[in-house]
Design a protein around this motif. Sequence first.
Motif, short mmCIF file in Angstrom:
data_model
loop_
_atom_site.label_atom_id
_atom_site.label_comp_id
_atom_site.label_asym_id
_atom_site.label_seq_id
_atom_site.Cartn_x
_atom_site.Cartn_y
_atom_site.Cartn_z
N GLY A 45 11.86 -33.73 4.91
CA GLY A 45 12.50 -33.75 6.21
C GLY A 45 11.78 -33.04 7.34
N GLU A 46 10.53 -32.70 7.16
CA GLU A 46 9.76 -32.00 8.20
C GLU A 46 9.06 -33.00 9.11
OE1 GLU A 46 9.58 -28.82 8.92
OE2 GLU A 46 10.54 -27.96 7.15
N TYR A 47 8.73 -32.55 10.30
CA TYR A 47 7.88 -33.34 11.19
C TYR A 47 6.44 -33.27 10.69
CZ TYR A 47 11.39 -34.31 14.71
OH TYR A 47 12.48 -34.80 15.37
N VAL A 48 5.71 -34.37 10.85
CA VAL A 48 4.32 -34.43 10.39
C VAL A 48 3.49 -33.33 11.05
CG1 VAL A 48 2.25 -35.87 10.30
CG2 VAL A 48 4.49 -36.89 9.88
N TYR A 49 3.68 -33.11 12.36
CA TYR A 49 2.90 -32.07 13.04
C TYR A 49 3.22 -30.69 12.47
CZ TYR A 49 6.87 -30.39 15.78
OH TYR A 49 8.07 -29.84 16.16
N ALA A 50 4.46 -30.46 12.01
CA ALA A 50 4.84 -29.18 11.42
C ALA A 50 4.17 -28.98 10.07
CB ALA A 50 6.36 -29.08 11.29
N ILE A 51 4.05 -30.05 9.29
CA ILE A 51 3.33 -29.97 8.01
C ILE A 51 1.89 -29.56 8.28
CG2 ILE A 51 2.46 -31.30 6.04
CD1 ILE A 51 5.45 -30.80 5.83
N ASP A 52 1.26 -30.18 9.27
CA ASP A 52 -0.13 -29.84 9.62
C ASP A 52 -0.22 -28.37 10.02
OD1 ASP A 52 -2.90 -30.83 10.08
OD2 ASP A 52 -2.46 -30.16 12.12
N LEU A 76 -0.78 -37.58 5.35
CA LEU A 76 -0.65 -36.33 4.60
C LEU A 76 -1.95 -36.03 3.85
CD1 LEU A 76 1.16 -33.99 3.61
CD2 LEU A 76 1.79 -35.46 1.69
N GLN A 77 -2.52 -37.03 3.19
CA GLN A 77 -3.75 -36.82 2.44
C GLN A 77 -4.88 -36.34 3.36
OE1 GLN A 77 -4.74 -40.26 0.11
NE2 GLN A 77 -3.13 -39.84 -1.38
N LYS A 78 -5.00 -36.95 4.52
CA LYS A 78 -6.07 -36.55 5.45
C LYS A 78 -5.85 -35.12 5.94
CE LYS A 78 -8.64 -38.01 9.48
NZ LYS A 78 -8.87 -39.04 10.48
N MET A 79 -4.60 -34.76 6.24
CA MET A 79 -4.30 -33.40 6.68
C MET A 79 -4.70 -32.39 5.62
SD MET A 79 -0.68 -33.36 8.70
CE MET A 79 0.25 -34.40 7.59
N ILE A 80 -4.34 -32.67 4.38
CA ILE A 80 -4.62 -31.73 3.29
C ILE A 80 -6.11 -31.64 3.02
CG2 ILE A 80 -4.32 -31.35 0.81
CD1 ILE A 80 -1.39 -32.39 1.28
N MET A 81 -6.77 -32.77 2.91
CA MET A 81 -8.21 -32.75 2.61
C MET A 81 -9.00 -32.08 3.73
SD MET A 81 -8.35 -33.65 -0.42
CE MET A 81 -10.13 -33.53 -0.56
N GLU A 82 -8.53 -32.19 4.96
CA GLU A 82 -9.18 -31.50 6.07
C GLU A 82 -9.16 -29.98 5.86
OE1 GLU A 82 -8.71 -31.96 10.80
OE2 GLU A 82 -6.87 -31.33 9.77
N LYS A 83 -8.11 -29.49 5.20
CA LYS A 83 -7.98 -28.04 5.00
C LYS A 83 -8.72 -27.55 3.75
CE LYS A 83 -4.76 -28.54 8.19
NZ LYS A 83 -4.74 -29.97 8.39
N VAL A 84 -8.93 -28.43 2.75
CA VAL A 84 -9.48 -27.96 1.47
C VAL A 84 -10.82 -28.59 1.09
CG1 VAL A 84 -7.16 -27.46 0.60
CG2 VAL A 84 -8.24 -29.64 0.02
N ASN A 85 -11.37 -29.47 1.91
CA ASN A 85 -12.59 -30.18 1.48
C ASN A 85 -13.78 -29.27 1.26
OD1 ASN A 85 -13.34 -29.63 4.10
ND2 ASN A 85 -13.45 -31.77 4.75
#
Length: 133
Positions: A39-46, A83-92
């Motif tokens: 239930g979160e906003y995508v920008y909040a997840i980022d 979501l995948q792109k946001m996460i991989m941007e942080k951990v790549n």
Amino acid sequence: PGKAEGILIGGNLAILINLLGSNSDIDFRDKILFLEDVGEYVYAIDRMLWTLKRAGKLAHLRGLIIGGFSDLKDNDPPFGYSLQKMIMEKVNEYDYPVCFDFPAGHISDNQALIFGKVVQLAISQDEVLLDYL
């Protein structure tokens, strides 16, 4: 892809963010981290993922498991990142295995996880195995 062994920690991303810097903060070093949210906003997840990264919580993991991120809300105009792109941007930049769509979290096929136990995570092109040791 890859293989990792460590203590399984994690849970709801928003709750983990709210624990940062408190007496209930979790030691992420050398752990396998599970994340989910609902239930979160995508920008909040980022923003929350950037907070974990800037707090150094993603730098010394042994593995990352991404579960259900359900009922996410987007803005108009859309945030523009999956979501995948946001996460991989942080951990790549890190050298640990990462899996997506693990069947746990706020989803109908919610598989129970036991936090605090040592697990082995094995990720290949064809499958993800999570074994309790």
